[in-house]
Each structure stands twice: as structure tokens, then as C-alpha cells.
Motif scaffolding. Structure first.
Motif, PDB file in Angstrom:
ATOM      1  N   ILE A   2       0.849  -1.192   0.000  1.00 17.05           N
ATOM      2  CA  ILE A   2       0.000   0.000   0.000  1.00 17.05           C
ATOM      3  C   ILE A   2       0.886   1.245   0.000  1.00 17.05           C
ATOM      4  O   ILE A   2       1.702   1.427   0.896  1.00 17.05           O
ATOM      5  N   THR A  44       0.917   5.430  -0.022  1.00 16.91           N
ATOM      6  CA  THR A  44       0.099   6.579   0.337  1.00 16.91           C
ATOM      7  C   THR A  44       0.796   7.851  -0.122  1.00 16.91           C
ATOM      8  O   THR A  44       1.950   8.095   0.221  1.00 16.91           O
ATOM      9  N   VAL A  77      -4.394   6.804  -2.185  1.00 18.40           N
ATOM     10  CA  VAL A  77      -3.911   5.508  -1.724  1.00 18.40           C
ATOM     11  C   VAL A  77      -3.856   4.598  -2.952  1.00 18.40           C
ATOM     12  O   VAL A  77      -4.825   4.503  -3.714  1.00 18.40           O
ATOM     13  N   GLU A  84      -2.933   0.683  -4.142  1.00 18.74           N
ATOM     14  CA  GLU A  84      -2.741  -0.681  -3.668  1.00 18.74           C
ATOM     15  C   GLU A  84      -2.188  -1.528  -4.805  1.00 18.74           C
ATOM     16  O   GLU A  84      -2.751  -1.575  -5.890  1.00 18.74           O
ATOM     17  N   LEU A 127      -9.773  -2.043   1.760  1.00 19.61           N
ATOM     18  CA  LEU A 127      -9.074  -0.764   1.673  1.00 19.61           C
ATOM     19  C   LEU A 127      -9.803   0.198   0.739  1.00 19.61           C
ATOM     20  O   LEU A 127      -9.954   1.378   1.057  1.00 19.61           O
ATOM     21  N   ALA A 128     -10.277  -0.289  -0.381  1.00 24.19           N
ATOM     22  CA  ALA A 128     -11.021   0.562  -1.315  1.00 24.19           C
ATOM     23  C   ALA A 128     -12.262   1.132  -0.640  1.00 24.19           C
ATOM     24  O   ALA A 128     -12.578   2.322  -0.788  1.00 24.19           O
ATOM     25  N   CYS A 146     -11.235   3.840   1.911  1.00 21.66           N
ATOM     26  CA  CYS A 146     -10.871   5.084   1.224  1.00 21.66           C
ATOM     27  C   CYS A 146     -12.119   5.826   0.752  1.00 21.66           C
ATOM     28  O   CYS A 146     -12.231   7.038   0.925  1.00 21.66           O
ATOM     29  N   ARG A 147     -13.038   5.103   0.145  1.00 26.70           N
ATOM     30  CA  ARG A 147     -14.276   5.732  -0.326  1.00 26.70           C
ATOM     31  C   ARG A 147     -15.026   6.362   0.842  1.00 26.70           C
ATOM     32  O   ARG A 147     -15.506   7.489   0.757  1.00 26.70           O
ATOM     33  N   TYR A 174      -8.595   6.356  -4.487  1.00 30.79           N
ATOM     34  CA  TYR A 174      -7.990   5.026  -4.384  1.00 30.79           C
ATOM     35  C   TYR A 174      -7.712   4.495  -5.788  1.00 30.79           C
ATOM     36  O   TYR A 174      -8.512   4.668  -6.701  1.00 30.79           O
ATOM     37  N   ARG A 200      -5.823   0.913  -7.812  1.00 29.65           N
ATOM     38  CA  ARG A 200      -5.321  -0.453  -7.650  1.00 29.65           C
ATOM     39  C   ARG A 200      -4.558  -0.828  -8.913  1.00 29.65           C
ATOM     40  O   ARG A 200      -4.998  -0.556 -10.014  1.00 29.65           O
TER      41      ARG A 200
END
Length: 169
Positions: free
Chosen positions: A106, A108, A118, A120, A131-132, A135-136, A142, A144
Motif C-alpha cells: 500500500i 500513500t 492511496v 494498492e 481498503l477501497a 478510502c471511499r 484510491y 489499484r
């Protein structure tokens, strides 16, 4: 006759006509030679002992552009290099994700002590969305990237363009 035809008094032909309109005749008149034919692709031969390179940042051939597989270090080192060189105005930290069956890292991006993005790095085999969702919920953008998806090379321009879009810079 189908149930709807019985209810509305339409024949199957009327239903097909209303579904496709005037273009119905295109479907009725297809010949075998009108149908798409498979393309026989021949593998490219190595040039000077090197595997063939592609022009796109995705696909079966490694792109000419720098990417996570042509980089001399690990995928984590590659992304760290792309992020720090491409976005020097941000403080960028990274750490492994905890309690994961498939490894994940991860990153940041922060500015003024506040998280701005962020990112990932995860396996395509992982379906974790925790994690998504966090963040939302917290209003933090976010992204990925999959580090092991066949044909996705994570070319430098692809990575920086996606990050730039999320950071709105």
C-alpha cells in the motif's frame, strides 16, 4: 407462441421486427462468409536474441517502454521509483498490507500531512475490497494495480497517467 404474444396478440415475427426494427433483414441474410473468421497469428521471432517488443502498454508482448518486468528490481521497487520520480511534490510512503493471503503493498501519497491518494499493489487472485471501501468512506481517492495480471505490463506512462488522473494534476 409465447406468453407475451398471447397477452398482446403479437406474433413472434412482430416481436422480432419490433426488437430489431428495420435492421432485421441484416440478421436474416447473414451468410457464412459474412461471419467473423479467426485470425491466424504467427508468433514473432526474437530479434538479436531479445523477445519481441510491442508498442502498447498491454498485450501479449512486453512494451518497449519501461515497465515493471523490464525494471531491474522488484515490482515494489519499480512502483516506488515511478511514484517518487513522477510525483516529487508528494510525500510517498509504502508498507505491506497486513493479514493478506496474497501479498499486497500500500502506497500513500500525502501533501501537507494529509493523504491525497492511496494506491494498492495486489495480486489479481485477491478479491479484497476493504481498503477501497475505507478510502471511499473517508473521501480519499484510491487506485489499484495488479502486479501479476497476464498482459498488463504496468508501463511507466500507464501508471503515471492513472495516478495523475486521480490526483488531478
Amino acid at each position: 407462441m409465447g406468453l407475451l404474444s398471447k397477452l398482446f396478440g403479437k406474433t413472434e415475427e412482430d416481436s422480432v421486427e419490433s426488437m430489431y426494427g428495420d435492421e432485421k433483414h441484416f440478421f436474416d441474410n447473414l451468410r457464412d462468409d459474412d461471419k467473423p473468421q479467426p485470425v491466424n497469428q504467427k508468433p514473432l521471432k526474437p530479434v538479436n536474441g531479445q523477445p519481441p517488443r510491442g508498442k502498447l502498454s498491454w498485450g501479449p508482448f512486453m512494451p518497449e517502454e519501461e515497465n515493471q518486468y523490464s525494471y531491474s528490481g522488484s515490482y515494489i521497487d519499480y512502483f516506488n521509483m515511478v511514484f517518487t520520480e513522477g510525483f516529487p511534490g508528494y510525500e510517498i510512503t509504502h508498507a505491506p498490507a497486513e493479514n493478506r493471503y496474497h501479498p499486497a503493498e500500500i502506497f500513500t501519497f500525502s501533501s501537507g500531512g494529509r493523504p491525497k491518494l492511496v494506491v494498492e499493489l495486489m495480486s489479481e487472485k485477491s478479491s479484497v475490497r476493504t481498503l477501497a471501501n475505507q478510502c471511499r468512506h473517508n473521501g480519499i481517492p484510491y487506485l489499484r494495480f495488479y502486479y501479476d495480471h497476464q498482459g498488463w505490463w504496468n508501463a511507466r506512462s500507464y501508471v503515471t497517467d492513472r495516478v495523475r488522473g486521480k490526483l488531478s494534476v
